[in-house]
Design a protein around this motif. Structure first.
Motif, short mmCIF file in Angstrom:
data_model
loop_
_atom_site.label_atom_id
_atom_site.label_comp_id
_atom_site.label_asym_id
_atom_site.label_seq_id
_atom_site.Cartn_x
_atom_site.Cartn_y
_atom_site.Cartn_z
N ARG A 231 0.84 -1.29 -0.13
CA ARG A 231 0.03 -0.14 0.00
C ARG A 231 0.77 1.38 0.07
O ARG A 231 0.57 2.04 -0.97
CB ARG A 231 -0.88 -0.34 1.22
CG ARG A 231 -1.72 1.21 1.53
CD ARG A 231 -2.58 0.98 2.66
NE ARG A 231 -2.04 0.75 3.74
CZ ARG A 231 -2.54 0.65 5.12
NH1 ARG A 231 -3.79 0.29 5.28
NH2 ARG A 231 -1.70 0.53 6.08
N ALA A 232 1.93 1.19 0.90
CA ALA A 232 2.93 2.56 0.88
C ALA A 232 3.54 2.64 -0.26
O ALA A 232 3.66 3.78 -0.92
CB ALA A 232 3.88 2.20 2.05
N ALA A 233 3.81 1.48 -1.19
CA ALA A 233 4.77 1.73 -2.35
C ALA A 233 3.84 2.16 -3.52
O ALA A 233 4.36 2.95 -4.37
CB ALA A 233 5.32 0.24 -2.94
N VAL A 234 2.55 1.73 -3.39
CA VAL A 234 1.57 2.27 -4.53
C VAL A 234 1.42 3.51 -4.28
O VAL A 234 1.20 4.50 -5.22
CB VAL A 234 0.32 1.49 -4.54
CG1 VAL A 234 -0.72 2.26 -5.31
CG2 VAL A 234 0.54 -0.05 -4.98
N ARG A 235 0.94 4.35 -2.83
CA ARG A 235 0.74 5.57 -2.80
C ARG A 235 2.07 6.50 -3.24
O ARG A 235 1.73 7.38 -3.67
CB ARG A 235 0.71 5.69 -0.99
CG ARG A 235 0.29 7.10 -0.81
CD ARG A 235 0.47 7.41 0.58
NE ARG A 235 1.99 7.59 1.02
CZ ARG A 235 2.49 6.60 1.94
NH1 ARG A 235 1.72 5.95 2.83
NH2 ARG A 235 3.87 6.62 2.25
N ALA A 236 3.27 6.09 -2.71
CA ALA A 236 4.37 6.57 -3.17
C ALA A 236 4.58 6.79 -4.79
O ALA A 236 5.15 7.75 -5.12
CB ALA A 236 5.67 5.92 -2.55
N ALA A 237 4.19 5.92 -5.40
CA ALA A 237 4.38 5.73 -6.74
C ALA A 237 3.44 6.59 -7.58
O ALA A 237 3.53 7.13 -8.59
CB ALA A 237 4.09 4.47 -7.42
N ILE A 238 2.31 6.82 -6.92
CA ILE A 238 1.21 7.67 -7.81
C ILE A 238 0.89 8.83 -7.22
O ILE A 238 0.71 10.03 -8.16
CB ILE A 238 -0.14 6.94 -7.74
CG1 ILE A 238 0.05 5.35 -8.52
CG2 ILE A 238 -1.43 7.82 -8.26
CD1 ILE A 238 -1.36 4.69 -8.38
N HIS A 239 0.94 9.37 -5.86
CA HIS A 239 0.85 10.54 -5.28
C HIS A 239 1.62 11.53 -5.97
O HIS A 239 2.77 11.78 -6.13
CB HIS A 239 0.86 10.51 -3.96
CG HIS A 239 0.77 11.91 -3.34
ND1 HIS A 239 -0.54 12.60 -3.22
CD2 HIS A 239 1.73 12.88 -2.78
CE1 HIS A 239 -0.34 13.66 -2.37
NE2 HIS A 239 0.86 13.85 -2.21
N ASP A 240 1.07 12.84 -6.57
CA ASP A 240 1.59 13.84 -7.13
C ASP A 240 2.37 13.63 -8.23
O ASP A 240 3.59 14.32 -8.10
CB ASP A 240 2.13 14.71 -5.83
CG ASP A 240 1.85 16.17 -6.12
OD1 ASP A 240 1.10 16.85 -7.03
OD2 ASP A 240 2.99 16.84 -5.70
N ASN A 241 2.43 12.52 -8.78
CA ASN A 241 3.39 12.16 -10.05
C ASN A 241 3.18 12.95 -11.20
O ASN A 241 2.36 12.56 -11.88
CB ASN A 241 3.53 10.54 -10.02
CG ASN A 241 4.75 10.16 -10.59
OD1 ASN A 241 4.88 10.45 -11.84
ND2 ASN A 241 5.49 9.38 -10.18
N TYR A 242 3.89 13.76 -11.57
CA TYR A 242 3.83 14.38 -12.92
C TYR A 242 4.36 13.56 -14.06
O TYR A 242 3.78 13.54 -15.29
CB TYR A 242 4.56 15.80 -12.97
CG TYR A 242 4.02 16.82 -12.10
CD1 TYR A 242 3.33 17.72 -12.82
CD2 TYR A 242 4.19 16.91 -10.74
CE1 TYR A 242 2.44 18.81 -12.14
CE2 TYR A 242 3.32 17.88 -10.02
CZ TYR A 242 2.60 18.71 -10.79
OH TYR A 242 2.00 19.64 -10.06
N ASP A 243 5.19 12.57 -13.82
CA ASP A 243 5.38 11.65 -15.03
C ASP A 243 4.21 10.78 -15.52
O ASP A 243 3.82 10.70 -16.55
CB ASP A 243 6.46 10.56 -14.56
CG ASP A 243 7.95 11.34 -14.25
OD1 ASP A 243 8.03 12.50 -14.93
OD2 ASP A 243 8.87 10.96 -13.68
N LEU A 244 3.56 10.26 -14.19
CA LEU A 244 2.19 9.73 -14.58
C LEU A 244 1.15 10.47 -15.48
O LEU A 244 0.63 10.14 -16.28
CB LEU A 244 1.52 9.10 -13.24
CG LEU A 244 0.23 8.61 -13.54
CD1 LEU A 244 0.12 7.34 -14.41
CD2 LEU A 244 -0.24 8.01 -11.99
N MET A 245 1.13 11.88 -14.80
CA MET A 245 0.36 12.89 -15.54
C MET A 245 0.55 12.95 -16.97
O MET A 245 -0.22 12.92 -17.81
CB MET A 245 0.16 14.20 -14.88
CG MET A 245 -0.57 15.04 -15.28
SD MET A 245 -0.44 16.89 -14.93
CE MET A 245 0.96 17.34 -15.61
#
Length: 170
Positions: free
Chosen positions: A91-105
């Motif tokens: 859960r912590a790894a997913v949160r870190a990977a997605i939260h406020d991630n401009y590469d994903l955006m």
């Protein structure tokens, strides 16, 4: 929304600390893993989709990620503790990977194409809820004498903002 979900799947598959294969991470309509899922599954599915403007589209899109762990690898007396520790780390790894991630955006915007107004703000972590135990039916199985077949948790990401004029929608 479609591009944001597809970008999230692709991002999770390549994110540092996760590097998930296609057989353990994909889009699922409701978060439930497919019948052929293995020990661990990350289901990406649609979150909230709202508009805050009348004369244009000022949309906020959300994505959910449901992590499912089967209980098969842990002895019955240690199921809760073993699975919960594993689930918390994932859960912590997913949160870190997605939260406020401009590469994903930016990946979602690339999927939208250059002629389309893209996202201007990234997804943000909002909630993970409490882990829930799941019975055999969650895994498309019949009860085998034990009511707990695994655990899940759903992470909610919101506020990916996309602004469009009504004219640009075509």
């Amino acid at each position: 929304m479609n591009e944001l979900i597809l970008a999230t799947v692709e991002h999770l598959r390549s994110a540092a600390g996760l590097s998930l294969s296609a057989d353990v991470c994909d889009e699922q309509p409701d978060g439930q893993p497919p019948p052929n899922a293995g020990q661990v599954y990350y289901a990406v599915h649609e979150g909230a989709w709202t508009n805050t403007a009348d004369e244009s589209l000022d949309e906020y899109c959300g994505v959910c990620v449901t992590i499912t762990l089967r209980a098969g690898y842990a002895p019955r007396d240690r199921i809760a503790l073993a699975l919960l520790r594993d689930l918390r780390a994932r859960r912590a790894a997913v949160r870190a990977a997605i939260h406020d991630n401009y590469d994903l955006m930016n990946l979602a915007n690339t999927k939208l194409g250059p002629a389309v107004n893209g996202f201007v703000e990234p997804l943000r972590f909002r909630d993970a809820g409490r882990p829930q135990t799941k019975g055999p039916d969650w895994f498309y199985a019949e009860a085998a004498g034990h009511p707990v077949a695994g655990v899940t948790v759903t992470l909610v990401f919101e506020k990916a903002r996309r602004v469009q004029t009504l004219e640009s929608m075509g």
